[in-house]
Structure formats: C-alpha cells, structure tokens
Design an enzyme around this catalytic site. Structure first.
Site, PDB file in Angstrom:
ATOM      1  N   ASN A   2       0.861  -1.182   0.000  1.00 13.08           N
ATOM      2  CA  ASN A   2       0.000   0.000   0.000  1.00 13.08           C
ATOM      3  C   ASN A   2       0.900   1.235   0.000  1.00 13.08           C
ATOM      4  OD1 ASN A   2      -1.836   2.023   0.414  1.00 13.08           O
ATOM      5  ND2 ASN A   2      -2.301   1.467   2.538  1.00 13.08           N
ATOM      6  N   TRP A   3       0.984   1.858  -1.151  1.00 16.83           N
ATOM      7  CA  TRP A   3       1.909   3.003  -1.281  1.00 16.83           C
ATOM      8  C   TRP A   3       1.331   4.319  -0.775  1.00 16.83           C
ATOM      9  CZ3 TRP A   3       5.614   3.365  -6.072  1.00 16.83           C
ATOM     10  CH2 TRP A   3       6.577   2.365  -5.959  1.00 16.83           C
ATOM     11  N   LYS A   4       0.071   4.274  -0.383  1.00 15.88           N
ATOM     12  CA  LYS A   4      -0.588   5.484   0.136  1.00 15.88           C
ATOM     13  C   LYS A   4      -0.355   6.672  -0.813  1.00 15.88           C
ATOM     14  CE  LYS A   4       0.272   3.645   4.681  1.00 15.88           C
ATOM     15  NZ  LYS A   4      -0.127   3.762   6.059  1.00 15.88           N
ATOM     16  N   HIS A  56      -9.910   1.412   4.643  1.00 14.24           N
ATOM     17  CA  HIS A  56      -8.636   1.664   5.326  1.00 14.24           C
ATOM     18  C   HIS A  56      -8.851   2.686   6.443  1.00 14.24           C
ATOM     19  CE1 HIS A  56      -4.514   2.736   6.179  1.00 14.24           C
ATOM     20  NE2 HIS A  56      -4.146   1.634   5.537  1.00 14.24           N
ATOM     21  N   GLU A  93      -7.178   5.052   7.462  1.00 12.47           N
ATOM     22  CA  GLU A  93      -6.857   6.444   7.132  1.00 12.47           C
ATOM     23  C   GLU A  93      -8.031   7.114   6.420  1.00 12.47           C
ATOM     24  OE1 GLU A  93      -3.106   5.676   5.232  1.00 12.47           O
ATOM     25  OE2 GLU A  93      -2.193   5.287   7.186  1.00 12.47           O
ATOM     26  N   GLU A 103      -6.084  -4.711  10.581  1.00 12.23           N
ATOM     27  CA  GLU A 103      -5.072  -3.684  10.788  1.00 12.23           C
ATOM     28  C   GLU A 103      -5.412  -2.886  12.049  1.00 12.23           C
ATOM     29  OE1 GLU A 103      -2.872  -2.555   7.002  1.00 12.23           O
ATOM     30  OE2 GLU A 103      -4.657  -1.312   7.032  1.00 12.23           O
ATOM     31  N   GLY A 137       2.013   2.262  10.996  1.00 12.45           N
ATOM     32  CA  GLY A 137       3.079   3.269  10.915  1.00 12.45           C
ATOM     33  C   GLY A 137       3.724   3.626  12.248  1.00 12.45           C
ATOM     34  N   SER A 156       2.758  -2.014  10.568  1.00 15.08           N
ATOM     35  CA  SER A 156       4.188  -1.971  10.883  1.00 15.08           C
ATOM     36  C   SER A 156       4.950  -3.255  10.540  1.00 15.08           C
ATOM     37  CB  SER A 156       4.395  -1.643  12.367  1.00 15.08           C
ATOM     38  OG  SER A 156       3.992  -0.324  12.629  1.00 15.08           O
ATOM     39  N   GLY A 184       2.526  -1.092   4.372  1.00 16.64           N
ATOM     40  CA  GLY A 184       2.562   0.316   3.981  1.00 16.64           C
ATOM     41  C   GLY A 184       3.992   0.792   3.832  1.00 16.64           C
TER      42      GLY A 184
HETATM   43  C1  PEP Z   1      -1.209   0.336   6.007  1.00 18.65           C
HETATM   44  O1  PEP Z   1      -1.282   1.551   5.822  1.00 18.65           O
HETATM   45  O2  PEP Z   1      -2.070  -0.405   5.535  1.00 18.65           O
HETATM   46  C2  PEP Z   1      -0.086  -0.186   6.780  1.00 18.65           C
HETATM   47  C3  PEP Z   1      -0.121  -1.412   7.178  1.00 18.65           C
HETATM   48  O3  PEP Z   1       0.944   0.697   7.009  1.00 18.65           O
HETATM   49  P1  PEP Z   1       2.332   0.368   7.735  1.00 18.65           P
HETATM   50  O4  PEP Z   1       2.849  -0.922   7.195  1.00 18.65           O
HETATM   51  O5  PEP Z   1       3.205   1.526   7.400  1.00 18.65           O
HETATM   52  O6  PEP Z   1       2.049   0.274   9.207  1.00 18.65           O
END
Ligand code: PEP
Length: 249
Positions: free
Chosen positions: A10-12, A98, A100, A167, A173, A210, A231
C-alpha cells in the site's frame, strides 16, 4: 481466489513516475522458484495505476487501487474514482475501509456500498478492519470488529472475493505490533465472527500494521495469517523484497 501468501504493497500518497521502474527488482524476484507461492499486489496512488498495470503486464504481479467511490460507473463526484474505472484500467483489487479513510469520516455504510460496487465489477476487495487505541484500551476491540464486519458486509452473500485485512489502527506506521500470541487470538476471533455469518465459506485474512523485514520472522509463524498488507516498508523495493525473502527463509 489464490491460496498463495499475499504481500500487498500500500503506497498510500507516495510515488511518482520515477518510482515505477523501482518495482523491476520485485518483478524479478517473483520469477524465482523460491517465491512461487508469493502473490504480490501493488496498490499505488490513482495517478500511477495505469503505469503499474502496464509495468506488471505479463508478470505474476497484480495491481489494486487504494479506494473507490460507491457509485459504480460515472457521476458528478469531483476527485472520485469508480470501481468501473478501476476495473477498466486493468486493476484487479481495491482496498476498502482503510483506517486512514475511516478517520476522514468514511462510514461503515459507505464502506458497505463501496464493497457492493467493487464486487459487482468483479474486483477483489481488501477489506480493512481494526480497532483504534481508545477502543483497545477500553476493551472494545471485538465489538468494533464485529460492527465493522457486520455493517461493512451487509447484504453481501459471498466472501470469495473478499480479503479481510486486520489492521489495528494503533499499529499502522507506529512500529508497535501485537505479540504472536495476541495476534493469533485476535485472528481466531475474527475468523469466528466471519464464520458466524458465512458458515462454511472460506475466509482469507491478512495482517497489516508496521510489518517489516525483522518482525516478519515472527509473523510468518502464525499459520492463521494468509498474508500481509504493508505500507511504509513496501515503498522501498529492497525492504519489500527483504520481507518476502525472510518470509520464505
Ligand atoms: C497500512 O497503511 O495499511 C499499513 C499497514 O501501514 P504500515 O505498514 O506503514 O504500518
């Protein structure tokens, strides 16, 4: 749907035209026998979807969008992208729910409409669920997950096109992650919630929050997990490759 282990990047809101080339090393990795059971999916920002589709054509990699609008085709929705548009561009997956986006006001009801839209367009949904820190601290995790699943999947009869992505919001993050014992317990609880609704239908559940090239060595020991939504660590091909390599080591 695939029985392979999913590694979903997931490149956001990151990446530009120059980043497209950077996935070549991941494409090369996917050709090696050792990694034949890894299903690698890139979810770049909308602006790069077509570039990623072109780049991954004739490879084992797939592409997904990071969100969609609930209206199926077209309409006066400035800044939005429909599941028809996503499908037509050649993407096969879409992330929905998600945290976010939930924290920006996306409701379970909207998520449900988006899931209906995605499924009617034959896209595979990466359906994100998870509790935030407040909910965790107040022992509300299981109720929240139940609510997200029940409302998000209202009137959805089959889950063969749905990948559940657990998640925990407080883990995204932050570098904070559940112990294997806690995570296994949580995944089993989620599977039971789903089983209650969908009886004998097969469930696919991945973990996100993470994930990195170190903690993957622990996470890979959890048999209940079918893959990972990654991410931060997926933006660098080197780090992403290390995660996949360490998984199979
Ligand atoms: C995500 O945004 O779906 C995610 C898992 O981010 P990260 O790996 O940076 O925690």
């Amino acid at each position: 749907m695939t029985n392979k282990i999913l590694f979903i990047a997931n490149w956001k809101m990151f990446g530009n035209l120059n980043s497209v080339k950077s996935i070549e090393s991941v494409i090369n990795l996917s050709k090696k026998k050792n990694y034949k059971n890894a299903k690698i999916i890139y979810c770049p920002p909308y602006t790069l979807l077509d570039k990623f589709v072109i780049k991954t054509r004739k490879t084992k990699l797939c592409v997904g969008a990071q969100n969609c609008h609930q209206v199926i085709n077209t309409g006066p929705y400035t800044g939005a992208i429909s599941t028809t548009m996503i499908k037509k561009i050649g993407a096969k997956y879409v992330i929905i729910g998600h945290s976010e986006n939930r924290s920006n006001g996306e409701t379970n009801n909207q998520i449900n409409k988006k899931i209906h839209s995605a499924i009617s367009n034959n896209l595979i949904v990466i359906f994100c669920i998870g509790e935030n820190l407040f909910e965790k601290k107040h022992n509300r995790t299981n109720n929240i997950l139940k609510k997200q699943i029940y409302l998000g999947l209202k009137q959805i009869k089959k889950i063969d096109k749905i990948i559940f992505a657990y998640e925990p919001v407080w883990s995204i993050g932050t570098g904070k992650i559940l112990t294997n014992k806690e995570l296994t317990k949580q995944i089993i609880i989620i599977k039971n919630i789903i089983k209650n609704l969908y009886k004998k239908q097969k469930t696919k559940i991945i973990y996100g929050g993470s994930v990195n090239n170190k903690n993957i060595n622990n996470l890979k020991q959890i048999n209940e997990i079918d893959g990972f939504l990654i991410g931060g660590a997926s933006k660098s091909s080197k780090k992403f490759i290390d995660i996949i390599k360490n998984y199979y080591r």
